[in-house]
Design a protein around this motif. Structure first.
Motif, PDB file in Angstrom:
ATOM      1  N   ALA A 156       0.790   4.236  -2.739  1.00 58.37           N
ATOM      2  CA  ALA A 156       0.644   5.638  -2.347  1.00 58.37           C
ATOM      3  C   ALA A 156       1.764   6.494  -2.930  1.00 58.37           C
ATOM      4  N   TYR A 164      -1.161  11.054  -3.156  1.00 55.55           N
ATOM      5  CA  TYR A 164      -0.777  10.163  -2.072  1.00 55.55           C
ATOM      6  C   TYR A 164      -2.011   9.695  -1.297  1.00 55.55           C
ATOM      7  N   THR A 165      -2.879  10.650  -0.976  1.00 53.03           N
ATOM      8  CA  THR A 165      -4.064  10.326  -0.182  1.00 53.03           C
ATOM      9  C   THR A 165      -4.984   9.362  -0.929  1.00 53.03           C
ATOM     10  N   LYS A 213      -3.244   5.926  -1.177  1.00 55.01           N
ATOM     11  CA  LYS A 213      -3.228   5.231   0.118  1.00 55.01           C
ATOM     12  C   LYS A 213      -4.611   4.687   0.463  1.00 55.01           C
ATOM     13  N   SER A 263      -5.585   0.834   0.674  1.00 56.71           N
ATOM     14  CA  SER A 263      -6.096   0.373   1.955  1.00 56.71           C
ATOM     15  C   SER A 263      -7.382  -0.426   1.771  1.00 56.71           C
ATOM     16  N   ALA A 270       0.828  -1.207   0.000  1.00 57.50           N
ATOM     17  CA  ALA A 270       0.000   0.000   0.000  1.00 57.50           C
ATOM     18  C   ALA A 270       0.864   1.260   0.000  1.00 57.50           C
ATOM     19  N   ALA A 271       1.990   1.223   0.692  1.00 56.91           N
ATOM     20  CA  ALA A 271       2.893   2.371   0.701  1.00 56.91           C
ATOM     21  C   ALA A 271       3.479   2.616  -0.689  1.00 56.91           C
TER      22      ALA A 271
END
Length: 123
Positions: free
Chosen positions: A49, A86-87, A90, A94, A45-46
């Motif tokens: 992102a 990024y948001t 992520k 998620s 997930a990182a």
């Protein structure tokens, strides 16, 4: 202050010689079948992102530059695009990896504790 003191050893992990790789994550998965997959999915997930951040920054910064030719506006748009990308990345990751169901912080801490004890054994 107790929270910071407890996690200080993980913040300075690279300086103390505590390093890990994807093979360590795979070893942790075989040892801890509950927290191991959560750590692996959190790392995936990182990466998603980070890619989302780059795409968002380039897209919004490029669009602002194309239509305004204003350097300061393009830089601001670049920053905003990075944050929004990024948001979105992520949150999408998620939900895709279902990380909202797990306590990712607890899994990361267990993994880092395992890596720290493993590296102490090597020394």
């Amino acid at each position: 202050m107790g929270f910071l003191e407890h996690h200080k050893k993980f913040i300075d992990a690279a300086e103390k010689g505590i390093k890990w790789s994807s093979s360590d994550v795979q070893s942790f998965i075989s040892i801890d079948p509950i927290h191991g997959p959560v750590v692996e999915n959190a790392r995936k997930a990182a990466k998603v992102a980070a890619i989302g951040s780059a795409v968002g920054a380039l897209h919004l910064g490029g669009t602002a530059w194309r239509y305004s030719k204003s350097p300061h506006g393009a830089v601001l748009a670049l920053g905003l695009g990075a944050v929004v990308g990024y948001t979105v990345g992520k949150e999408a990751a998620s939900h895709y990896y279902q990380l909202y169901r797990a306590d990712t912080m607890a899994s990361q801490v267990k993994f880092l504790e395992w890596v720290a004890t493993k590296s102490e054994v090597r020394s």
